[in-house]
Design a protein around this motif. Structure first.
Motif, PDB file in Angstrom:
ATOM      1  N   VAL A  56       0.853  -1.185   0.000  1.00 28.80           N
ATOM      2  CA  VAL A  56       0.000   0.000   0.000  1.00 28.80           C
ATOM      3  C   VAL A  56       0.889   1.235   0.000  1.00 28.80           C
ATOM      4  O   VAL A  56       1.794   1.352   0.818  1.00 28.80           O
ATOM      5  CB  VAL A  56      -0.942   0.019   1.224  1.00 28.80           C
ATOM      6  N   ASN A  84       0.640   5.433   0.065  1.00 27.54           N
ATOM      7  CA  ASN A  84      -0.134   6.644   0.268  1.00 27.54           C
ATOM      8  C   ASN A  84       0.401   7.661  -0.737  1.00 27.54           C
ATOM      9  O   ASN A  84       1.397   8.318  -0.485  1.00 27.54           O
ATOM     10  CB  ASN A  84       0.028   7.110   1.720  1.00 27.54           C
ATOM     11  N   THR A 107      -9.624   1.670   5.004  1.00 28.06           N
ATOM     12  CA  THR A 107      -9.014   2.950   4.680  1.00 28.06           C
ATOM     13  C   THR A 107      -9.511   4.094   5.565  1.00 28.06           C
ATOM     14  O   THR A 107      -8.735   5.008   5.862  1.00 28.06           O
ATOM     15  CB  THR A 107      -9.223   3.288   3.194  1.00 28.06           C
ATOM     16  N   SER A 130     -11.840  10.413   4.811  1.00 29.59           N
ATOM     17  CA  SER A 130     -11.701   9.757   3.523  1.00 29.59           C
ATOM     18  C   SER A 130     -13.064   9.545   2.902  1.00 29.59           C
ATOM     19  O   SER A 130     -14.049   9.290   3.604  1.00 29.59           O
ATOM     20  CB  SER A 130     -11.008   8.400   3.709  1.00 29.59           C
ATOM     21  N   THR A 170     -11.648  -0.209   1.110  1.00 31.05           N
ATOM     22  CA  THR A 170     -11.363  -0.526  -0.286  1.00 31.05           C
ATOM     23  C   THR A 170     -11.295  -2.043  -0.400  1.00 31.05           C
ATOM     24  O   THR A 170     -10.591  -2.684   0.378  1.00 31.05           O
ATOM     25  CB  THR A 170     -10.014   0.082  -0.721  1.00 31.05           C
ATOM     26  N   LEU A 229      -1.857  -1.341  -3.834  1.00 34.72           N
ATOM     27  CA  LEU A 229      -2.947  -0.373  -3.670  1.00 34.72           C
ATOM     28  C   LEU A 229      -2.319   1.007  -3.563  1.00 34.72           C
ATOM     29  O   LEU A 229      -1.519   1.262  -2.661  1.00 34.72           O
ATOM     30  CB  LEU A 229      -3.760  -0.685  -2.407  1.00 34.72           C
ATOM     31  N   LEU A 254      -3.132   4.809  -2.882  1.00 34.22           N
ATOM     32  CA  LEU A 254      -4.225   5.345  -2.078  1.00 34.22           C
ATOM     33  C   LEU A 254      -4.086   6.833  -1.817  1.00 34.22           C
ATOM     34  O   LEU A 254      -2.994   7.326  -1.524  1.00 34.22           O
ATOM     35  CB  LEU A 254      -4.194   4.585  -0.738  1.00 34.22           C
ATOM     36  N   SER A 255      -5.195   7.552  -1.924  1.00 32.33           N
ATOM     37  CA  SER A 255      -5.304   8.919  -1.417  1.00 32.33           C
ATOM     38  C   SER A 255      -6.668   9.021  -0.744  1.00 32.33           C
ATOM     39  O   SER A 255      -7.448   8.069  -0.765  1.00 32.33           O
ATOM     40  CB  SER A 255      -5.149   9.952  -2.538  1.00 32.33           C
ATOM     41  N   SER A 282      -9.281   8.912  -3.791  1.00 32.92           N
ATOM     42  CA  SER A 282      -9.123   8.016  -4.933  1.00 32.92           C
ATOM     43  C   SER A 282      -8.239   6.837  -4.544  1.00 32.92           C
ATOM     44  O   SER A 282      -7.531   6.882  -3.547  1.00 32.92           O
ATOM     45  CB  SER A 282      -8.499   8.749  -6.127  1.00 32.92           C
ATOM     46  N   TYR A 283      -8.322   5.794  -5.351  1.00 34.36           N
ATOM     47  CA  TYR A 283      -7.408   4.667  -5.212  1.00 34.36           C
ATOM     48  C   TYR A 283      -7.297   3.975  -6.563  1.00 34.36           C
ATOM     49  O   TYR A 283      -8.167   4.091  -7.422  1.00 34.36           O
ATOM     50  CB  TYR A 283      -7.841   3.691  -4.119  1.00 34.36           C
ATOM     51  N   SER A 284      -6.208   3.258  -6.747  1.00 30.36           N
ATOM     52  CA  SER A 284      -6.041   2.442  -7.942  1.00 30.36           C
ATOM     53  C   SER A 284      -5.239   1.207  -7.567  1.00 30.36           C
ATOM     54  O   SER A 284      -4.559   1.166  -6.534  1.00 30.36           O
ATOM     55  CB  SER A 284      -5.366   3.214  -9.081  1.00 30.36           C
ATOM     56  N   THR A 285      -5.334   0.214  -8.415  1.00 34.59           N
ATOM     57  CA  THR A 285      -4.638  -1.040  -8.181  1.00 34.59           C
ATOM     58  C   THR A 285      -4.306  -1.659  -9.526  1.00 34.59           C
ATOM     59  O   THR A 285      -4.811  -1.232 -10.571  1.00 34.59           O
ATOM     60  CB  THR A 285      -5.496  -1.994  -7.323  1.00 34.59           C
TER      61      THR A 285
END
Length: 136
Positions: A30, A32, A90, A101, A106, A123, A125-126, A129-132
Motif C-alpha cells: 500500500v 499513500n 481505509t 476519507s 477498499t 494499492l 491510495l489517497s 481516490s485509489y487504484s490497483t
C-alpha cells in the motif's frame, strides 16, 4: 536488526526452496500517494469466495508494516484457484492521521487461475481516490 540483514541471514541458514515455500503467493503493497509514503498500519483482511455457498471465507487479517506490506498473507498450502478479496480499512487509516476519507474501505476482488503463480496486488491510495493493478 534490519529486514535486509535478516533476509541475508535466512538465506545462509535455510535452503532456497525452504525460503520460497515460506513466501506468500499473494502479496500487497500500500502506497499513500497523497503524502508520498508507504501506507503503514492499515488493517486488512484476505478472503476466498466459497463457490458452493457464495460466501466469503476469512483467510487472514492484520496490519501493514512500516513499508506498507503484509508478509505472510497466505501460505502456499492454503492457496487455491478461485476468487479472492483483499479488504483495506481505509477510513481507520486516514482517521489515525486526523484526516477523513471518501472511501470507508477498499476491496480488491481478483481471480486466481493458476495457484503456481505469484499474485502481487498493490494499492495506490489517497483520501479521494485509489487504484490497483496486478504487479510482479
Amino acid at each position: 536488526m534490519s529486514s535486509n540483514r535478516l533476509e541475508r541471514l535466512k538465506s545462509h541458514i535455510l535452503p532456497k526452496n525452504k525460503i520460497r515455500a515460506m513466501a506468500s503467493p499473494v502479496t500487497t503493497h500500500v502506497l499513500n500517494t497523497a503524502n508520498g509514503v508507504p501506507g503503514a498500519k492499515i488493517a486488512l483482511s484476505l478472503h476466498r469466495l466459497d463457490p458452493s455457498t457464495e460466501t466469503w471465507l476469512l483467510i487472514n487479517t492484520g496490519l501493514t508494516n512500516a513499508d506498507g506490506r503484509f508478509p505472510g498473507l497466505i501460505s502456499q498450502q492454503q492457496f487455491l484457484c478461485g476468487v479472492y478479496k483483499l479488504r483495506f480499512e481505509t477510513a481507520q487509516y486516514w482517521e489515525s492521521m486526523g484526516e477523513t476519507s471518501f472511501y470507508p474501505y477498499t476491496e480488491i476482488v481478483f481471480t486466481v487461475s493458476d495457484a503456481d503463480q505469484k499474485y502481487h496486488i498493490p494499492l495506490l491510495l489517497s483520501r479521494f481516490s485509489y487504484s490497483t493493478y496486478r504487479g510482479s
